[in-house]
Design a protein around this motif. Structure first.
Motif, PDB file in Angstrom:
ATOM      1  N   ASP A  90       0.798  -1.103   0.047  1.00  0.00           N
ATOM      2  CA  ASP A  90       0.014  -0.121  -0.002  1.00  0.00           C
ATOM      3  C   ASP A  90       0.819   1.163   0.028  1.00  0.00           C
ATOM      4  O   ASP A  90       0.676   2.073  -0.850  1.00  0.00           O
ATOM      5  CB  ASP A  90      -0.925  -0.086   1.385  1.00  0.00           C
ATOM      6  N   THR A  91       2.041   1.232   0.759  1.00  0.00           N
ATOM      7  CA  THR A  91       2.860   2.270   0.995  1.00  0.00           C
ATOM      8  C   THR A  91       3.513   2.749  -0.429  1.00  0.00           C
ATOM      9  O   THR A  91       3.701   4.004  -1.104  1.00  0.00           O
ATOM     10  CB  THR A  91       3.762   2.169   1.980  1.00  0.00           C
ATOM     11  N   VAL A  92       4.055   1.748  -1.003  1.00  0.00           N
ATOM     12  CA  VAL A  92       4.756   1.778  -2.233  1.00  0.00           C
ATOM     13  C   VAL A  92       3.847   2.387  -3.417  1.00  0.00           C
ATOM     14  O   VAL A  92       3.923   3.179  -4.138  1.00  0.00           O
ATOM     15  CB  VAL A  92       5.352   0.652  -2.712  1.00  0.00           C
ATOM     16  N   ALA A  93       2.661   1.796  -3.425  1.00  0.00           N
ATOM     17  CA  ALA A  93       1.588   2.112  -4.426  1.00  0.00           C
ATOM     18  C   ALA A  93       1.066   3.644  -4.245  1.00  0.00           C
ATOM     19  O   ALA A  93       1.019   4.515  -5.191  1.00  0.00           O
ATOM     20  CB  ALA A  93       0.419   1.246  -4.487  1.00  0.00           C
ATOM     21  N   ARG A  94       1.057   4.079  -3.004  1.00  0.00           N
ATOM     22  CA  ARG A  94       0.875   5.543  -2.571  1.00  0.00           C
ATOM     23  C   ARG A  94       1.694   6.418  -2.988  1.00  0.00           C
ATOM     24  O   ARG A  94       1.772   7.487  -3.556  1.00  0.00           O
ATOM     25  CB  ARG A  94       0.367   5.738  -1.048  1.00  0.00           C
ATOM     26  N   GLU A  95       3.188   5.964  -2.779  1.00  0.00           N
ATOM     27  CA  GLU A  95       4.427   6.458  -3.075  1.00  0.00           C
ATOM     28  C   GLU A  95       4.261   6.964  -4.685  1.00  0.00           C
ATOM     29  O   GLU A  95       4.626   7.895  -5.127  1.00  0.00           O
ATOM     30  CB  GLU A  95       5.602   5.685  -2.615  1.00  0.00           C
ATOM     31  N   ARG A  96       4.009   5.864  -5.462  1.00  0.00           N
ATOM     32  CA  ARG A  96       3.908   5.814  -6.781  1.00  0.00           C
ATOM     33  C   ARG A  96       2.867   7.103  -7.451  1.00  0.00           C
ATOM     34  O   ARG A  96       3.355   7.863  -8.195  1.00  0.00           O
ATOM     35  CB  ARG A  96       3.747   4.446  -7.384  1.00  0.00           C
ATOM     36  N   ALA A  97       1.645   6.864  -6.967  1.00  0.00           N
ATOM     37  CA  ALA A  97       0.791   7.820  -7.362  1.00  0.00           C
ATOM     38  C   ALA A  97       1.001   9.059  -6.783  1.00  0.00           C
ATOM     39  O   ALA A  97       1.043  10.131  -7.674  1.00  0.00           O
ATOM     40  CB  ALA A  97      -0.545   7.476  -6.602  1.00  0.00           C
ATOM     41  N   TYR A  98       1.579   9.465  -5.741  1.00  0.00           N
ATOM     42  CA  TYR A  98       2.138  10.718  -5.243  1.00  0.00           C
ATOM     43  C   TYR A  98       3.134  11.452  -6.163  1.00  0.00           C
ATOM     44  O   TYR A  98       3.219  12.243  -6.502  1.00  0.00           O
ATOM     45  CB  TYR A  98       2.546  10.658  -3.792  1.00  0.00           C
ATOM     46  N   SER A  99       4.186  10.315  -6.578  1.00  0.00           N
ATOM     47  CA  SER A  99       5.267  10.779  -7.366  1.00  0.00           C
ATOM     48  C   SER A  99       4.891  11.269  -8.655  1.00  0.00           C
ATOM     49  O   SER A  99       5.085  12.161  -9.165  1.00  0.00           O
ATOM     50  CB  SER A  99       6.379   9.935  -7.237  1.00  0.00           C
ATOM     51  N   GLN A 100       3.977  10.396  -9.288  1.00  0.00           N
ATOM     52  CA  GLN A 100       3.538  10.563 -10.631  1.00  0.00           C
ATOM     53  C   GLN A 100       2.661  11.758 -10.646  1.00  0.00           C
ATOM     54  O   GLN A 100       2.826  12.587 -11.558  1.00  0.00           O
ATOM     55  CB  GLN A 100       2.749   9.493 -11.352  1.00  0.00           C
ATOM     56  N   GLU A 101       1.836  12.128  -9.725  1.00  0.00           N
ATOM     57  CA  GLU A 101       1.237  13.351  -9.618  1.00  0.00           C
ATOM     58  C   GLU A 101       1.952  14.650  -9.514  1.00  0.00           C
ATOM     59  O   GLU A 101       1.842  15.435 -10.427  1.00  0.00           O
ATOM     60  CB  GLU A 101       0.134  13.380  -8.424  1.00  0.00           C
ATOM     61  N   LEU A 102       3.039  14.365  -8.873  1.00  0.00           N
ATOM     62  CA  LEU A 102       4.141  15.550  -8.841  1.00  0.00           C
ATOM     63  C   LEU A 102       5.026  15.689 -10.241  1.00  0.00           C
ATOM     64  O   LEU A 102       5.112  16.964 -10.694  1.00  0.00           O
ATOM     65  CB  LEU A 102       4.929  15.537  -7.644  1.00  0.00           C
ATOM     66  N   GLN A 103       5.168  14.596 -10.867  1.00  0.00           N
ATOM     67  CA  GLN A 103       5.728  14.469 -12.281  1.00  0.00           C
ATOM     68  C   GLN A 103       4.817  15.488 -13.222  1.00  0.00           C
ATOM     69  O   GLN A 103       5.295  16.113 -13.968  1.00  0.00           O
ATOM     70  CB  GLN A 103       6.325  13.344 -12.516  1.00  0.00           C
ATOM     71  N   ARG A 104       3.552  14.642 -13.220  1.00  0.00           N
ATOM     72  CA  ARG A 104       2.503  15.726 -14.096  1.00  0.00           C
ATOM     73  C   ARG A 104       2.529  17.004 -13.937  1.00  0.00           C
ATOM     74  O   ARG A 104       2.490  17.785 -14.736  1.00  0.00           O
ATOM     75  CB  ARG A 104       1.306  14.813 -13.945  1.00  0.00           C
ATOM     76  N   SER A 105       2.644  17.557 -12.544  1.00  0.00           N
ATOM     77  CA  SER A 105       2.437  19.081 -12.265  1.00  0.00           C
ATOM     78  C   SER A 105       3.844  19.552 -12.662  1.00  0.00           C
ATOM     79  O   SER A 105       3.830  21.069 -13.046  1.00  0.00           O
ATOM     80  CB  SER A 105       2.235  19.327 -10.999  1.00  0.00           C
ATOM     81  N   GLY A 106       5.004  19.013 -12.773  1.00  0.00           N
ATOM     82  CA  GLY A 106       6.274  19.514 -13.349  1.00  0.00           C
ATOM     83  C   GLY A 106       7.199  19.833 -12.233  1.00  0.00           C
ATOM     84  O   GLY A 106       8.273  20.218 -12.228  1.00  0.00           O
ATOM     85  N   GLU A 107       6.575  19.758 -11.005  1.00  0.00           N
ATOM     86  CA  GLU A 107       7.366  19.972  -9.882  1.00  0.00           C
ATOM     87  C   GLU A 107       8.686  19.099  -9.468  1.00  0.00           C
ATOM     88  O   GLU A 107       9.678  19.220  -9.318  1.00  0.00           O
ATOM     89  CB  GLU A 107       6.481  20.089  -8.365  1.00  0.00           C
ATOM     90  N   TRP A 108       8.293  17.620  -9.934  1.00  0.00           N
ATOM     91  CA  TRP A 108       9.214  16.667  -9.833  1.00  0.00           C
ATOM     92  C   TRP A 108       9.692  16.391 -11.428  1.00  0.00           C
ATOM     93  O   TRP A 108       9.144  15.469 -12.135  1.00  0.00           O
ATOM     94  CB  TRP A 108       8.562  15.308  -9.353  1.00  0.00           C
ATOM     95  N   ALA A 109      10.669  17.086 -11.791  1.00  0.00           N
ATOM     96  CA  ALA A 109      11.052  17.254 -13.117  1.00  0.00           C
ATOM     97  C   ALA A 109      11.645  15.912 -13.803  1.00  0.00           C
ATOM     98  O   ALA A 109      11.453  15.724 -14.813  1.00  0.00           O
ATOM     99  CB  ALA A 109      11.936  18.379 -13.345  1.00  0.00           C
ATOM    100  N   HIS A 110      12.376  15.329 -12.889  1.00  0.00           N
ATOM    101  CA  HIS A 110      13.076  13.953 -13.365  1.00  0.00           C
ATOM    102  C   HIS A 110      13.408  13.134 -12.196  1.00  0.00           C
ATOM    103  O   HIS A 110      13.543  13.506 -11.015  1.00  0.00           O
ATOM    104  CB  HIS A 110      14.558  14.249 -13.769  1.00  0.00           C
ATOM    105  N   ILE A 111      13.157  11.846 -12.716  1.00  0.00           N
ATOM    106  CA  ILE A 111      13.679  10.673 -11.445  1.00  0.00           C
ATOM    107  C   ILE A 111      14.335   9.424 -12.076  1.00  0.00           C
ATOM    108  O   ILE A 111      13.938   9.213 -13.289  1.00  0.00           O
ATOM    109  CB  ILE A 111      12.414  10.339 -10.835  1.00  0.00           C
ATOM    110  N   TRP A 112      15.498   9.228 -11.798  1.00  0.00           N
ATOM    111  CA  TRP A 112      16.383   8.218 -12.168  1.00  0.00           C
ATOM    112  C   TRP A 112      16.776   7.124 -11.221  1.00  0.00           C
ATOM    113  O   TRP A 112      17.074   7.763  -9.771  1.00  0.00           O
ATOM    114  CB  TRP A 112      17.585   8.867 -12.602  1.00  0.00           C
TER     115      TRP A 112
END
Ligand code: MUC
Length: 91
Positions: free
Chosen positions: A22-44
């Motif tokens: 559950d935590t990993v799934a929530r992390e993924r959704a949270y991260s992808q929302e911020l990537q879509r908004s542009g605040e999380w510009a890159h992840i490697w």
């Protein structure tokens, strides 16, 4: 403001598997929302580690702190933040 952020994840081996999932799934959704908004510009992914290097483009130190401290995996991470500015030789 640009920041380079390294996140090293260490989830305890005895964490309940359902809570882990559950935590990993929530992390993924949270991260992808911020990537879509542009605040999380890159992840490697850092090869061979449960770690990432990310670039954040945010308005303030406080906003970065808010984003990082609300990461669902925050309790299981160590985080290193490096503030970036333009290099004078950049073209
Ligand atoms: O997997 C990771 O590096 C940790 C974290 C960061 C984004 C995400 O989805 O998980």
């Amino acid at each position: 403001m640009l920041f380079c952020v390294r996140m090293d994840v260490s989830i305890p081996r005895d964490l309940d598997p359902a809570e882990r999932e559950d935590t990993v799934a929530r992390e993924r959704a949270y991260s992808q929302e911020l990537q879509r908004s542009g605040e999380w510009a890159h992840i490697w992914r850092i090869v061979g580690l449960y770690s990432n290097i990310s670039i954040f483009d945010v308005d303030s130190n406080a906003r970065l702190h808010e984003i990082l401290s609300n990461l669902p995996l925050f309790p299981y991470m160590s985080i290193e933040v490096t503030a970036l500015t333009e290099h004078p030789s950049a073209i």
